[in-house]
Design an enzyme around this catalytic site. Sequence first.
Site, PDB file in Angstrom:
ATOM      1  N   ASP A  64       0.846  -1.189   0.000  1.00 23.02           N
ATOM      2  CA  ASP A  64       0.000   0.000   0.000  1.00 23.02           C
ATOM      3  C   ASP A  64       0.882   1.240   0.000  1.00 23.02           C
ATOM      4  OD1 ASP A  64      -1.974  -1.871   0.307  1.00 23.02           O
ATOM      5  OD2 ASP A  64      -2.665  -1.147   2.268  1.00 23.02           O
ATOM      6  N   HIS A 210       3.825  -2.323   3.166  1.00 21.35           N
ATOM      7  CA  HIS A 210       3.617  -0.922   2.805  1.00 21.35           C
ATOM      8  C   HIS A 210       4.874  -0.345   2.162  1.00 21.35           C
ATOM      9  CE1 HIS A 210       0.585  -1.661   5.902  1.00 21.35           C
ATOM     10  NE2 HIS A 210      -0.116  -0.674   5.367  1.00 21.35           N
TER      11      HIS A 210
END
Length: 253
Positions: A64, A210
């Site tokens: 992400d 992430h």
Amino acid sequence: MKRVCDTIQPHRVKPGTALLLTALTFGSSYVTYAKTKTEAPLSKTPEAIYKVQTNQKVVALTFDISWGEKSPGPILDILAQKHVDKATFFLSGPWVLHHQEIAKRIKSMGFEIGSHGYMHKNYSEFSEGWIREQVQKADASLQEVLNVKTRLIRTPNGDFNKQVLSTLHSMGYSTIQWNTDSLDWMNPGVEAIKNRVLTRVVPGDIILMHASDSCKQTHLALPAVIDGLREKGYHFATVTELVKGAATHSTVQ
């Protein structure tokens, strides 16, 4: 591979939003890039996908990104150095607009791109109209900068409720969660991130990581995560490749 759906236990979502979903049969629709035609979601009914049921040792690495420009480069470098050519990046609309060259590099490396929405707020707290507006703005950003029309979305914070799932599904999106959270967003230490992934991973897993600047240890742990997964016999797929034609789980296993 068989299909199953269980009771959803949303990740990082306030209590009381669990949903009961029935067994589904999936079609063969899949994500394609640079198309204007609306593709059907991967599932025939609204659900959040956490993993697939398979005996094959295959996993999807997902990243992400919602802000920052320091972390993506080293992560992309490592993926290239380790010859990992299949991963899925969920990009927020504003980030794509403000970091176009990095976003274009992700696409040029052949990685799958999904939406991470626009404003980083919990969708379950807003109306259907607001959700649609946010998704459409993110969609416009991806198309403007990358000429990508994705059918995958991971909501900010992984937050959803029944309305969110129904709205996203009606827009043609598949909501993608994760079965293994690396916890890299907590910056717990390189060994902790590596051990978290390697001790939890199962065949058909979707692994959450992430590439935002707030996660300062992901790039340090990633080489060991990749090596460890390979030592266990795992190979990598995009989310779409993992889910297409497979049995999905709508809960963490």
